[in-house]
Write an enzyme that holds these catalytic residues in place. Structure first.
Site, PDB file in Angstrom:
ATOM      1  CB  CYS A 212      -2.205  -3.094   5.189  1.00  0.00           C
ATOM      2  SG  CYS A 212      -3.889  -2.430   5.100  1.00  0.00           S
TER       3      CYS A 212
ATOM      4  CE  LYS B 145      -4.139  -4.299   1.143  1.00  0.00           C
ATOM      5  NZ  LYS B 145      -4.832  -3.245   1.897  1.00  0.00           N
TER       6      LYS B 145
ATOM      7  CG  ASP C 262      -2.012  -1.077   1.166  1.00  0.00           C
ATOM      8  OD1 ASP C 262      -2.010  -1.878   0.217  1.00  0.00           O
ATOM      9  OD2 ASP C 262      -2.851  -1.119   2.097  1.00  0.00           O
TER      10      ASP C 262
END
Ligand SMILES: [Zn+2]
Length: 218
Positions: free
Chosen positions: A160, A115, A17
């Site tokens: 994450c 995601k 990310d």
């Protein structure tokens, strides 16, 4: 003396990310999140195999505080799969906020795993969505390609990266988190919780310098 890691064909670097919304100036900025970009670029050069994850939400996503009347970011709600932290709107599909940070330079990345695209389920982990049942397909992908060790870097350390590392370990891979290549948000002591959990699960947190290869840029 700490262990050294020499990187081979069964190792993969999972870059989590590194998106504009998670960097300073973004809607869900991780403090100093952009600082990891040069280090991740130079780490990635040591890996033949690199995968990127990208948080990728539709409008009105359940994890957005704005989707729940009277709720503010960082409050929690109970949803079908348990407690969900509410966030500012972030990483909307196709927006600049969802794009990778402009300085991220990993042209040899082999997969971009998106995601969080199911409106009713958040997805911190790159392996399972937050209901802990819906798979992203990553375990199958890593298995089919014969990878054994998953090195992790990115944002945020305590969300994450944490859930992805835990799940990698649970799925039978060896999860290794590269500490200085991550930054955390630290909501409700989440950084300390993450470190404790990593110890319990046997997830190692290592220094970037213990990865062998040319000197790193930081
Ligand atoms: Zn998200």
């Amino acid at each position: 003396m700490s262990d050294k890691y020499s990187i081979g064909n069964r190792d993969v670097l999972l870059v989590v990310d590194i998106q504009n919304d998670f960097c300073p100036g973004g809607s869900l900025a991780v403090p100093r999140g952009d600082e990891v970009v040069p280090l991740i670029n130079s780490l990635a050069a040591k890996f033949a195999h690199v995968l990127l994850t990208q948080d990728w939400h539709p409008r009105g996503h359940l994890s957005f505080a704005s989707s729940h009347s009277g709720k503010k970011p960082y409050q929690t709600i109970e949803v079908a799969y348990g407690t969900q932290v509410l966030w500012p709107d972030h990483c909307l599909q196709g927006t600049t906020g969802a794009a990778f940070h402009g300085d991220l330079q990993i042209p040899h990345a082999e997969l971009v795993l998106r995601k969080g695209y199911h409106r009713e389920i958040d997805s911190y982990s790159a392996f399972y969505e937050n209901d802990r049942k819906t798979r992203t397909g990553l375990a199958g992908y890593l298995g089919e390609r014969g990878f054994r060790r998953v090195f992790l870097a990115g944002l945020a350390f305590d969300f994450c990266v944490r859930y992805s590392a835990e799940d990698a370990q649970r799925e039978g891979f060896e999860a290794i988190v590269i500490d200085e290549a991550c930054r955390g948000i630290d909501v409700n002591d989440s950084e300390a919780t993450t470190r404790k959990l990593f110890k319990t699960l046997g997830v190692r947190c290592i220094s970037a310098n213990s990865i062998e290869g040319p000197p790193l840029t930081t």
